[in-house]
Design a protein around this motif. Structure first.
Motif, short mmCIF file in Angstrom:
data_model
loop_
_atom_site.label_atom_id
_atom_site.label_comp_id
_atom_site.label_asym_id
_atom_site.label_seq_id
_atom_site.Cartn_x
_atom_site.Cartn_y
_atom_site.Cartn_z
N UNK A 388 0.84 -1.20 0.00
CA UNK A 388 0.00 0.00 0.00
C UNK A 388 0.87 1.25 0.00
N UNK A 389 1.98 1.21 0.75
CA UNK A 389 2.86 2.36 0.86
C UNK A 389 3.71 2.53 -0.41
N UNK A 390 4.08 1.40 -1.01
CA UNK A 390 5.02 1.43 -2.11
C UNK A 390 4.44 2.13 -3.34
N UNK A 391 3.13 2.14 -3.48
CA UNK A 391 2.53 2.80 -4.63
C UNK A 391 2.82 4.30 -4.60
N UNK A 392 2.59 4.94 -3.46
CA UNK A 392 2.82 6.37 -3.37
C UNK A 392 4.31 6.69 -3.39
N UNK A 393 5.12 5.83 -2.76
CA UNK A 393 6.56 6.06 -2.76
C UNK A 393 7.10 6.05 -4.19
N UNK A 394 6.70 5.06 -4.98
CA UNK A 394 7.23 4.94 -6.34
C UNK A 394 6.75 6.08 -7.23
N UNK A 395 5.51 6.51 -7.05
CA UNK A 395 5.02 7.66 -7.82
C UNK A 395 5.88 8.90 -7.54
N UNK A 396 6.25 9.07 -6.27
CA UNK A 396 7.11 10.20 -5.90
C UNK A 396 8.50 10.04 -6.50
N UNK A 397 9.03 8.80 -6.45
CA UNK A 397 10.34 8.55 -7.07
C UNK A 397 10.36 8.98 -8.53
N UNK A 398 9.38 8.51 -9.29
CA UNK A 398 9.36 8.75 -10.73
C UNK A 398 9.15 10.24 -11.04
N UNK A 399 8.31 10.90 -10.27
CA UNK A 399 8.13 12.34 -10.47
C UNK A 399 9.46 13.07 -10.31
N UNK A 400 10.23 12.68 -9.29
CA UNK A 400 11.54 13.29 -9.08
C UNK A 400 12.51 13.00 -10.20
N UNK A 401 12.37 11.81 -10.81
CA UNK A 401 13.24 11.44 -11.92
C UNK A 401 12.96 12.25 -13.18
N UNK A 402 11.78 12.87 -13.25
CA UNK A 402 11.46 13.77 -14.36
C UNK A 402 11.80 15.21 -13.98
N UNK A 403 11.56 15.58 -12.74
CA UNK A 403 11.79 16.95 -12.30
C UNK A 403 13.25 17.37 -12.47
N UNK A 404 14.18 16.51 -12.06
CA UNK A 404 15.59 16.90 -12.07
C UNK A 404 16.11 17.19 -13.47
#
Length: 449
Positions: A388-404
């Motif tokens: 349940x937690x990993x879904x939101x964590x991974x979405x945040x990871x990927x967003x950061x991978x585009x932001x940088x």
């Protein structure tokens, strides 16, 4: 002579089923998965529960099937592609520095949220719920485990860090060889294109995979277990949301001088796929596609995204271990002070590559707990709620991978702002189409201060 109606009538156009946007397909899968999972959990429908589990397992297994060769060829080719970019060393350095800077902000937010909410108090859980994990991480394993013993095992056992190490070595060696390496690089580019094409087919199955993954989570854990971890779950989601919808937009608006809403419009397909797949590496082709569509030069995006997919983990490696360490410390009544909190920051910023872009963050959590001297049995408390937690964590990871890449491109004056301004969400069919060729990257003179 008058013509008959049939002679003058306009030929009827064939009926076409309208395309359903990818986000709508994912949303439908989420809703259907929750409903089916609730039915399987509350009505004890064994066959439905088994079907949901198998669907989710097959989808994740298909994603993992392409991970090892995809990571190797993506990073190797991404390093060699930097030869086409002016000031490649500066781009790479700034990328890594921004990775670390945003990780520092994320872990600080995680610590603040954990200290304010006390997630380990009043859970209703007991020591019997705790158990040491099968997989553990330590600094010695982290440092020595980077170098493989042979070239086969990392691919068969999916040792992503070792695969990254070999890819970096091969990429740098190819740069040094120059023209002699061209035949190998062309072969690598062809293999990478084949892998990405196959992965696009798997990504198209994401709505079906969503039904299985979400349904299984609800079926296995139900709402009662989520209630036991209510504070902890809320902390992770709030922390990730603050980074995703607070920190990133702030950086985009103030540093890159771009519209954050336009960013989310363009990046949303990758963020939502990451949410349901729980795999940064599995989302990598879509992440790179949205990054390029946001105006980041392809040569630079092909470097930054693969590296980010294996090392840039604000959700899994910063927010999560910070709050989880506080949770475990409170549960076992272990007092932590400033030294321990600084150690959490250090582990999160330096050790984030330990998560390796795969589903779950157990290795990173055990690395953090062992560094702090906290009981590793605490990991067992959190494994139950991890999907349940990993879904939101991974979405945040990927967003950061585009932001940088967007931030660095903007600062280096190589961001195509017109493309960014017209970026939009798209269907999987559009995403799978070849990219529109763009002129070679040209940098304007930049003054450093």
């Amino acid at each position: 002579m008058s013509s008959s109606p049939s002679d003058t009538a306009t030929p009827a156009k064939g009926f076409r089923i309208p395309k359903v946007p990818f986000w709508a397909q994912i949303l439908a899968g989420l809703v259907l998965g929750v409903v089916l999972g609730w039915v399987a959990n509350n009505w004890d429908v064994a066959w439905l529960g088994t079907a949901l589990t198998k669907i989710g397992e097959i989808f994740v297994q298909l994603l993992k099937l392409a991970v090892a060769p995809l990571v190797f060829f993506a990073i190797t080719i991404s390093i060699t592609n930097l030869r086409n970019v002016h000031n490649a060393a500066r781009l790479a350095t700034r990328t890594l520095l921004w990775f670390m800077a945003t990780s520092l902000i994320a872990v600080a937010l995680g610590l603040l949220i954990g200290l304010v909410t006390n997630p380990g108090s009043g859970t209703g859980l007991s020591a019997k719920d705790a158990a040491e994990p099968d997989t553990q991480g330590s600094w010695l394993d982290f440092l020595t485990g980077i170098i493989p013993k042979d070239v086969i095992t990392p691919f068969t056992e999916l040792q992503v860090l070792q695969i990254v190490f070999m890819a970096v070595v091969v990429g740098i060696a190819a740069l040094k060889l120059g023209e002699k390496a061209e035949p190998i690089l062309k072969l690598g580019e062809s293999v990478l294109a084949l892998l990405q094409k196959a992965l696009w087919w798997i990504i198209r199955l994401a709505p079906v995979g969503t039904i299985g993954l979400i349904g299984t989570a609800i079926k296995d854990y139900g709402w009662d277990l989520i209630g036991s971890y209510a504070t902890f779950t809320a902390d992770i989601y709030v922390g990730c949301a603050l980074v995703l919808f607070g920190v990133y937009p702030l950086l985009l608006g103030t540093v890159a001088k771009v519209n954050p809403l336009q960013f989310f419009k363009g990046a949303w397909p990758a963020i939502q796929l990451a949410f349901v797949s729980r795999s940064s590496v599995g989302t990598m082709p879509l992440t790179q596609k949205v990054t390029e569509r946001l105006g980041v030069p392809k040569e630079y995006a092909s470097f930054a995204v693969p590296f980010g997919s294996t090392t840039k983990m604000d959700g899994c490696a910063s927010i999560y271990p910070a709050i989880a360490a506080i949770f475990v410390g409170e549960f076992f009544h272990v007092d932590m002070g400033l030294k321990e909190y600084l150690l959490i920051v250090f582990v999160s910023v330096i050790g984030s590559a330990a998560t390796a872009g795969l589903t779950g963050a157990t290795v990173m959590l055990t690395l953090t707990l062992s560094t702090l001297g906290l009981p590793l049995e605490g990991v067992g408390l959190l494994l139950a709620i991890d999907p349940i937690l990993d879904m939101m964590r991974t979405a945040t990871n990927v967003a950061g991978q585009v932001v940088i890449p967007v931030l660095v491109s903007a600062k280096e004056k190589i961001l195509d702002r017109e493309m960014f301004a017209h970026a939009r969400s798209f269907s999987i069919e559009d995403a799978d189409a070849p990219s529109v060729p763009r002129p070679a990257v040209k940098q304007e003179p930049v003054t450093t201060g």
